[in-house]
Design a protein around this motif. Structure first.
Motif, short mmCIF file in Angstrom:
data_model
loop_
_atom_site.label_atom_id
_atom_site.label_comp_id
_atom_site.label_asym_id
_atom_site.label_seq_id
_atom_site.Cartn_x
_atom_site.Cartn_y
_atom_site.Cartn_z
N PRO A 189 0.80 -1.23 0.00
CA PRO A 189 0.00 0.00 0.00
C PRO A 189 0.84 1.29 0.00
O PRO A 189 0.45 2.26 -0.61
CB PRO A 189 -0.82 -0.10 1.29
CG PRO A 189 -0.81 -1.55 1.64
CD PRO A 189 0.48 -2.10 1.15
N GLY A 223 0.28 -1.46 -6.42
CA GLY A 223 -0.85 -1.33 -5.51
C GLY A 223 -0.70 -0.19 -4.54
O GLY A 223 -1.47 -0.06 -3.60
N GLY A 224 0.29 0.67 -4.75
CA GLY A 224 0.51 1.79 -3.85
C GLY A 224 -0.59 2.84 -3.96
O GLY A 224 -1.13 3.08 -5.04
N ILE A 225 -0.90 3.44 -2.82
CA ILE A 225 -1.95 4.46 -2.79
C ILE A 225 -1.32 5.82 -3.00
O ILE A 225 -0.34 6.17 -2.34
CB ILE A 225 -2.67 4.43 -1.43
CG1 ILE A 225 -3.24 3.04 -1.16
CG2 ILE A 225 -3.77 5.49 -1.37
CD1 ILE A 225 -3.47 2.77 0.31
N ASP A 270 3.16 -0.18 11.08
CA ASP A 270 3.17 -0.39 12.53
C ASP A 270 4.60 -0.35 13.06
O ASP A 270 4.87 0.28 14.09
CB ASP A 270 2.49 -1.71 12.90
CG ASP A 270 2.89 -2.87 11.99
OD1 ASP A 270 2.96 -2.66 10.77
OD2 ASP A 270 3.15 -3.97 12.50
N PHE A 283 -3.56 -0.85 4.24
CA PHE A 283 -3.02 0.37 4.86
C PHE A 283 -3.61 0.55 6.26
O PHE A 283 -2.90 0.74 7.25
CB PHE A 283 -3.33 1.60 3.98
CG PHE A 283 -2.97 2.91 4.63
CD1 PHE A 283 -1.70 3.45 4.49
CD2 PHE A 283 -3.89 3.59 5.43
CE1 PHE A 283 -1.36 4.64 5.12
CE2 PHE A 283 -3.55 4.78 6.06
CZ PHE A 283 -2.28 5.31 5.90
N PHE A 284 -4.92 0.45 6.34
CA PHE A 284 -5.59 0.67 7.63
C PHE A 284 -5.33 -0.49 8.60
O PHE A 284 -5.34 -0.30 9.81
CB PHE A 284 -7.09 0.92 7.44
CG PHE A 284 -7.35 2.25 6.80
CD1 PHE A 284 -7.07 3.43 7.48
CD2 PHE A 284 -7.84 2.34 5.50
CE1 PHE A 284 -7.28 4.67 6.89
CE2 PHE A 284 -8.05 3.58 4.90
CZ PHE A 284 -7.77 4.74 5.60
N PHE A 324 -15.75 -0.10 4.24
CA PHE A 324 -15.35 -1.42 4.73
C PHE A 324 -16.50 -1.99 5.55
O PHE A 324 -17.04 -1.35 6.43
CB PHE A 324 -14.09 -1.33 5.57
CG PHE A 324 -12.90 -0.88 4.79
CD1 PHE A 324 -12.44 -1.63 3.72
CD2 PHE A 324 -12.25 0.30 5.11
CE1 PHE A 324 -11.34 -1.22 2.99
CE2 PHE A 324 -11.15 0.72 4.39
CZ PHE A 324 -10.69 -0.04 3.33
N GLU A 347 -2.42 -2.06 8.92
CA GLU A 347 -1.13 -1.80 9.57
C GLU A 347 -1.26 -0.66 10.59
O GLU A 347 -0.64 -0.69 11.66
CB GLU A 347 -0.05 -1.47 8.53
CG GLU A 347 0.37 -2.70 7.73
CD GLU A 347 1.60 -2.48 6.87
OE1 GLU A 347 1.97 -1.31 6.62
OE2 GLU A 347 2.20 -3.49 6.43
N GLU A 348 -2.07 0.33 10.25
CA GLU A 348 -2.29 1.42 11.21
C GLU A 348 -2.98 0.86 12.45
O GLU A 348 -2.64 1.21 13.58
CB GLU A 348 -3.14 2.51 10.54
CG GLU A 348 -2.85 3.92 11.03
CD GLU A 348 -3.43 4.23 12.41
OE1 GLU A 348 -2.95 5.18 13.04
OE2 GLU A 348 -4.38 3.54 12.85
N SER A 384 -5.91 -2.68 -1.18
CA SER A 384 -4.70 -1.95 -0.79
C SER A 384 -5.00 -0.99 0.37
O SER A 384 -4.26 -0.92 1.35
CB SER A 384 -4.16 -1.16 -2.00
OG SER A 384 -2.96 -0.52 -1.68
N LEU A 385 -6.12 -0.27 0.27
CA LEU A 385 -6.54 0.62 1.35
C LEU A 385 -6.79 -0.16 2.64
O LEU A 385 -6.40 0.26 3.73
CB LEU A 385 -7.82 1.38 0.95
CG LEU A 385 -7.62 2.53 -0.03
CD1 LEU A 385 -8.97 2.98 -0.60
CD2 LEU A 385 -6.90 3.70 0.63
N TRP A 386 -7.43 -1.32 2.49
CA TRP A 386 -7.70 -2.15 3.67
C TRP A 386 -6.39 -2.47 4.39
O TRP A 386 -6.29 -2.36 5.62
CB TRP A 386 -8.42 -3.45 3.25
CG TRP A 386 -8.97 -4.22 4.41
CD1 TRP A 386 -10.25 -4.21 4.90
CD2 TRP A 386 -8.24 -5.13 5.27
NE1 TRP A 386 -10.37 -5.03 5.99
CE2 TRP A 386 -9.15 -5.61 6.25
CE3 TRP A 386 -6.93 -5.57 5.30
CZ2 TRP A 386 -8.78 -6.51 7.24
CZ3 TRP A 386 -6.55 -6.47 6.30
CH2 TRP A 386 -7.48 -6.92 7.25
#
Lengths: 142, 399
Positions: free
Chosen positions: A41, B381-383, B340, A118-119, B396, A121-122, A114-116
């Motif tokens: 991501p 796949g990078g944002i 993380d 990202f969130f 989601f 890991e956050e 990809s967004l999923w």
């Protein structure tokens, strides 16, 4: 007045656009497609392998193959998964029109995964899901 | 300890995250404006006094608030807003008299009287939970060719040379020296040509200021759990600022850097080179001079003066500095896999609380892009912010 209904995008067309749009490999049969792809991501995120399964009679299904996200989560319950063990991602609101069969997976499901991540890991760091979303009512299945 | 294959995109992302971190650490615009309004009122109150000495006085900010290097206090304490009350014609008075003059005038107004506490040299007006105004009275220094002033010493017995206004101008000049970079952040392998990576589209704004802020924060964290004796050895901000400024100028003048993270590290690494030290017998002497107080020995200001009577302060500077370099190297070159783990590395420099807020801000930037359909997806796949291919909004779902 007859309502015109756009025919769904065929699995072959979906497969073609995935092949062009995101590095990976897959298999296409008459009705089904699977596509295994890698996503990172952001430049400092992990590289994940995911598996997308799709046919015209079902919702697209995306699972994280590696790394093991349950292991990363230290077996805590991960938000926005349909299935904790299979690591199947909840990517859109069902029956909301966010996704339908006239849409390309490469423009919707793939970037949403990809967004999923990202969130995810956050969330691993903060313990809070910052990506928003809705939770299904307790009675609902899938 | 170099991370294998650390890419330019990764450095860019770290730079963007450090930029968010520093913004998170500094005083907010609202707080700053509020403080400015309050100290202007104090200034007016002082100069409206019947005393000739006070009527020609003026109030202006000094230190981090003036330099743009503020750092949030660790706990619930308020921001320090350091102010100079300049009383030009006070030369014939003792520091204690001038100090009382200011204090007495402030006590005449109930609002101030209620918030007032005496400091070693000067007065504090405490606006609880927001900031406190620390007012130091100063007078003209006729010896200084650089428009310097005289400040009271700690015991309010004598006047000592200083130059807060000159120092701020000096720091500002240094911070504006522009570095040259080889690598540009728009040369990316991760994102397509028409994409702008998140979180920040620009490299770090002002490497010198950001270096000072990160170091001050790291110092605060490093010394907070030490014994009271060791706490006193924490290097004062003006030493960090002065050494970083010299190091920054030298690094930039010495040549071209790959990118601003390399410059940042170069600056922090080379700071100790600018501590002047010499030995007489078995005793070490240290100088970190105020570059804007000129003149003979008794007309200059040595920021490291205390190191000469308390040599353990020099030792603790070195111990802390090595630790700070390690933390920053870990962030830039250490093993990072996943946001993380980035969060954990970052928290060793700026602390858990702020580090969490930084990643929250990062998520906020991504969510704003989602909401406004500004995002696109790069080849792997990078944002990113994408002008051509947009990611449709989604929600989601699920537990």
């Amino acid at each position: 007045m007859a309502t015109y209904r756009q025919p769904p995008i065929s699995v072959a067309q979906q497969y073609y656009s995935l092949n062009k749009g995101i590095p990976g490999q897959g298999k296409l049969t008459h009705k089904n497609l699977i596509w295994e792809y890698a996503i990172q991501p952001t430049p400092l995120s992990r590289k994940y392998s995911l598996l997308l399964k799709y046919n015209l009679n079902k919702s697209p299904e995306v699972c994280v193959i590696s790394p093991d996200i349950n292991l990363l989560a230290d077996n805590k319950i991960i938000p926005h998964l349909y299935d904790q063990d299979k690591a199947r991602l909840c990517l859109y609101l069902p029956s909301s029109g966010q996704w339908n069969k006239n849409m390309l997976l490469i423009n919707t499901i793939i970037p949403w995964s990809s967004l999923w991540l990202f969130f995810f890991e956050e969330w691993l760091y903060s313990g809070e899901w910052k990506g928003g979303g809705k939770h299904p009512p307790l009675t609902s299945k899938d | 300890m170099k991370r294998p294959h650390i890419t330019l995109d990764q450095k860019h992302q770290i730079a963007g995250i450090l930029e968010i971190a520093c913004k998170e650490l500094e005083i907010t615009e609202t707080q700053f404006n509020d403080a400015e309004q309050k100290y202007t009122s104090v200034g007016n109150w002082l100069s409206d006094s019947g005393f000739i000495l006070l009527s020609s006085s003026s109030i202006y900010p000094q230190g981090s608030i003036k330099l743009g290097t503020t750092v949030k206090p660790l706990s619930q304490e308020e921001f320090d807003v350091d102010l100079i009350c300049h009383i030009p014609y006070g030369a014939n008075f003792d520091p204690a008299d001038i100090n009382n003059l200011v204090g007495n005038r402030l006590k005449e107004k109930t609002t101030y009287a209620n918030l007032l506490t005496p400091l070693n040299r000067g007065w504090r007006i405490d606006y609880a939970n927001e900031f406190h105004l620390d007012i130091t009275p100063v007078i003209n220094n006729p010896q200084c060719r650089n428009d310097g002033v005289l400040v009271p010493d700690k015991e309010l017995k004598t006047w000592k040379p200083s130059n807060p206004k000159g120092y701020a101008a000096w720091f500002d000049t240094y911070s504006k020296i522009q570095p040259a970079y080889i690598q540009r952040f728009n040369e990316s392998n991760f994102f397509a040509k028409d994409m702008e990576p998140l979180p920040e589209q620009q490299p770090i704004k002002g490497v010198l200021r950001r270096a000072v802020q990160l170091l001050k924060r790291h110092r605060d964290l490093y010394f907070q759990d030490k014994s009271d004796g060791v706490k006193k050895c924490a290097p004062i901000s003006v030493i960090i600022t002065t050494l970083a400024s010299h190091a920054y100028r030298k690094q930039v003048e010495q040549g071209i850097h790959d990118n601003d993270l390399d410059l940042l590290l170069g600056v922090i690494n080379s700071m100790p080179n600018f501590i002047e030290s010499y030995s007489v017998g078995d005793k070490n002497y240290y100088h970190v001079m105020n570059p804007t107080t000129l003149g003979n020995n008794n007309e200059t200001e040595n920021f490291a003066e205390k190191w000469n009577t308390h040599p353990e302060r020099a030792t603790w500077f070195n111990i802390w500095h090595a630790e700070a370099i390690n933390s920053i190297k870990d962030l830039i070159y250490g093993e990072i896999s996943g946001l993380d783990s980035l969060g954990h590395q970052l928290s060793s420099i700026i602390g858990d609380k702020v580090s969490k807020r930084v990643l929250e801000n990062y998520s906020g930037i991504i969510n704003k892009g989602r909401k406004n359909s500004l995002l696109g997806m790069g080849v792997t796949g990078g944002i990113a912010v994408d002008a051509s291919r947009k990611i449709k909004a989604n929600t989601f779902f699920g537990k």
